[in-house]
Design a protein around this motif. Structure first.
Motif, PDB file in Angstrom:
ATOM      1  N   VAL A   1       0.842  -1.200   0.000  1.00  0.00           N
ATOM      2  CA  VAL A   1       0.000   0.000   0.000  1.00  0.00           C
ATOM      3  C   VAL A   1       0.873   1.245   0.000  1.00  0.00           C
ATOM      4  CG1 VAL A   1      -1.726   1.294   1.315  1.00  0.00           C
ATOM      5  CG2 VAL A   1      -1.918  -1.182   1.123  1.00  0.00           C
ATOM      6  N   VAL A   2       1.935   1.253   0.792  1.00  0.00           N
ATOM      7  CA  VAL A   2       2.839   2.405   0.850  1.00  0.00           C
ATOM      8  C   VAL A   2       3.521   2.613  -0.500  1.00  0.00           C
ATOM      9  CG1 VAL A   2       4.954   3.292   1.911  1.00  0.00           C
ATOM     10  CG2 VAL A   2       3.184   2.241   3.334  1.00  0.00           C
ATOM     11  N   VAL A   3       3.996   1.553  -1.113  1.00  0.00           N
ATOM     12  CA  VAL A   3       4.652   1.656  -2.426  1.00  0.00           C
ATOM     13  C   VAL A   3       3.661   2.178  -3.466  1.00  0.00           C
ATOM     14  CG1 VAL A   3       5.704   0.311  -4.306  1.00  0.00           C
ATOM     15  CG2 VAL A   3       6.414  -0.067  -1.936  1.00  0.00           C
ATOM     16  N   PHE A   4       2.431   1.707  -3.449  1.00  0.00           N
ATOM     17  CA  PHE A   4       1.424   2.162  -4.411  1.00  0.00           C
ATOM     18  C   PHE A   4       1.148   3.654  -4.247  1.00  0.00           C
ATOM     19  CE2 PHE A   4      -3.075   3.034  -5.305  1.00  0.00           C
ATOM     20  CZ  PHE A   4      -3.079   2.777  -6.664  1.00  0.00           C
ATOM     21  N   ILE A   5       0.974   4.120  -2.994  1.00  0.00           N
ATOM     22  CA  ILE A   5       0.703   5.536  -2.751  1.00  0.00           C
ATOM     23  C   ILE A   5       1.876   6.390  -3.202  1.00  0.00           C
ATOM     24  CG2 ILE A   5       0.339   7.255  -0.920  1.00  0.00           C
ATOM     25  CD1 ILE A   5      -1.341   5.140   0.539  1.00  0.00           C
ATOM     26  N   LEU A   6       3.091   5.943  -2.887  1.00  0.00           N
ATOM     27  CA  LEU A   6       4.275   6.691  -3.320  1.00  0.00           C
ATOM     28  C   LEU A   6       4.368   6.743  -4.834  1.00  0.00           C
ATOM     29  CD1 LEU A   6       6.995   5.586  -0.731  1.00  0.00           C
ATOM     30  CD2 LEU A   6       5.892   7.815  -0.939  1.00  0.00           C
ATOM     31  N   SER A   7       4.070   5.642  -5.510  1.00  0.00           N
ATOM     32  CA  SER A   7       4.141   5.635  -6.976  1.00  0.00           C
ATOM     33  C   SER A   7       3.092   6.558  -7.580  1.00  0.00           C
ATOM     34  CB  SER A   7       4.011   4.219  -7.525  1.00  0.00           C
ATOM     35  OG  SER A   7       2.716   3.713  -7.230  1.00  0.00           O
ATOM     36  N   VAL A   8       1.899   6.605  -6.988  1.00  0.00           N
ATOM     37  CA  VAL A   8       0.859   7.521  -7.482  1.00  0.00           C
ATOM     38  C   VAL A   8       1.309   8.965  -7.281  1.00  0.00           C
ATOM     39  CG1 VAL A   8      -1.483   8.365  -7.052  1.00  0.00           C
ATOM     40  CG2 VAL A   8      -1.056   5.922  -7.215  1.00  0.00           C
ATOM     41  N   LEU A   9       1.892   9.276  -6.139  1.00  0.00           N
ATOM     42  CA  LEU A   9       2.349  10.634  -5.880  1.00  0.00           C
ATOM     43  C   LEU A   9       3.492  11.035  -6.809  1.00  0.00           C
ATOM     44  CD1 LEU A   9       2.262  10.760  -1.969  1.00  0.00           C
ATOM     45  CD2 LEU A   9       0.707  11.877  -3.556  1.00  0.00           C
ATOM     46  N   VAL A  10       4.431  10.129  -7.003  1.00  0.00           N
ATOM     47  CA  VAL A  10       5.571  10.430  -7.877  1.00  0.00           C
ATOM     48  C   VAL A  10       5.095  10.598  -9.319  1.00  0.00           C
ATOM     49  CG1 VAL A  10       7.713   9.471  -8.844  1.00  0.00           C
ATOM     50  CG2 VAL A  10       7.275   9.360  -6.385  1.00  0.00           C
ATOM     51  N   SER A  11       4.214   9.719  -9.786  1.00  0.00           N
ATOM     52  CA  SER A  11       3.717   9.850 -11.162  1.00  0.00           C
ATOM     53  C   SER A  11       2.896  11.128 -11.306  1.00  0.00           C
ATOM     54  CB  SER A  11       2.905   8.632 -11.567  1.00  0.00           C
ATOM     55  OG  SER A  11       1.748   8.533 -10.769  1.00  0.00           O
ATOM     56  N   GLY A  12       2.134  11.479 -10.285  1.00  0.00           N
ATOM     57  CA  GLY A  12       1.387  12.740 -10.321  1.00  0.00           C
ATOM     58  C   GLY A  12       2.325  13.928 -10.378  1.00  0.00           C
ATOM     59  N   PHE A  13       3.387  13.855  -9.613  1.00  0.00           N
ATOM     60  CA  PHE A  13       4.367  14.932  -9.627  1.00  0.00           C
ATOM     61  C   PHE A  13       4.984  15.083 -11.013  1.00  0.00           C
ATOM     62  CE2 PHE A  13       8.840  16.182  -9.151  1.00  0.00           C
ATOM     63  CZ  PHE A  13       8.657  17.461  -8.647  1.00  0.00           C
ATOM     64  N   PHE A  14       5.350  13.959 -11.632  1.00  0.00           N
ATOM     65  CA  PHE A  14       5.951  14.013 -12.967  1.00  0.00           C
ATOM     66  C   PHE A  14       4.952  14.502 -14.008  1.00  0.00           C
ATOM     67  CE2 PHE A  14       9.221  10.933 -11.375  1.00  0.00           C
ATOM     68  CZ  PHE A  14      10.297  11.799 -11.525  1.00  0.00           C
ATOM     69  N   LEU A  15       3.696  14.115 -13.888  1.00  0.00           N
ATOM     70  CA  LEU A  15       2.686  14.582 -14.850  1.00  0.00           C
ATOM     71  C   LEU A  15       2.471  16.081 -14.716  1.00  0.00           C
ATOM     72  CD1 LEU A  15      -0.050  11.788 -14.724  1.00  0.00           C
ATOM     73  CD2 LEU A  15       1.481  12.353 -16.622  1.00  0.00           C
ATOM     74  N   VAL A  16       2.423  16.574 -13.506  1.00  0.00           N
ATOM     75  CA  VAL A  16       2.264  18.015 -13.313  1.00  0.00           C
ATOM     76  C   VAL A  16       3.511  18.742 -13.827  1.00  0.00           C
ATOM     77  CG1 VAL A  16       2.127  19.818 -11.551  1.00  0.00           C
ATOM     78  CG2 VAL A  16       0.677  17.794 -11.400  1.00  0.00           C
ATOM     79  N   HIS A  17       4.675  18.204 -13.579  1.00  0.00           N
ATOM     80  CA  HIS A  17       5.918  18.804 -14.034  1.00  0.00           C
ATOM     81  C   HIS A  17       5.982  18.826 -15.563  1.00  0.00           C
ATOM     82  CE1 HIS A  17       9.921  20.280 -13.818  1.00  0.00           C
ATOM     83  NE2 HIS A  17      10.491  19.153 -14.232  1.00  0.00           N
ATOM     84  N   ILE A  18       5.603  17.745 -16.202  1.00  0.00           N
ATOM     85  CA  ILE A  18       5.611  17.657 -17.667  1.00  0.00           C
ATOM     86  C   ILE A  18       4.569  18.618 -18.242  1.00  0.00           C
ATOM     87  CG2 ILE A  18       5.083  16.169 -19.631  1.00  0.00           C
ATOM     88  CD1 ILE A  18       6.340  13.878 -18.075  1.00  0.00           C
TER      89      ILE A  18
END
Length: 105
Positions: free
Chosen positions: A84-101
């Motif tokens: 669950v922790v890995v999934f939440i972190l991956s969603v946050l990181v991918s969200g961060f990259f999408l916003v950055h892109i």
């Protein structure tokens, strides 16, 4: 004098009747003091004992249900905590990259 004698005789008769009534009341009072009332509670004891057994049975059933429910809740963890922790972190990181892109483009 005739009336006085009649009144005296009437008073004596009333006193004798009163004395007789008092003696009867004393006899009844003594009988009441000697009388003991006994209540048969054996039927009620059996009913109460049966009720206690039923209540104990229901209490045991509730405890068994609670035990099974708690074990089901403990076994209900579908995903381990680390996943669950890995999934939440991956969603946050991918969200961060999408916003950055999105801001880069």
């Amino acid at each position: 004098m005739g009336k006085l004698e009649d009144l005296t005789a009437l008073l004596v008769n009333e006193l004798d009747d009163f004395k007789t009534s008092i003696e009867k009341m004393e006899t009844i009072n003594n009988q009441l003091h000697d009388t003991k009332v006994q209540i048969d509670v054996s039927e009620y004891k059996s009913i109460i004992k049966e009720h206690q057994q039923q209540m104990q049975s229901h209490l045991n059933e509730i405890k068994n249900f609670e035990r099974r429910f708690n074990s089901k809740i403990e076994d209900a963890k579908i995903y381990p905590t680390w996943a669950v922790v890995v999934f939440i972190l991956s969603v946050l990181v991918s969200g961060f990259f999408l916003v950055h892109i999105y801001y880069i483009i």
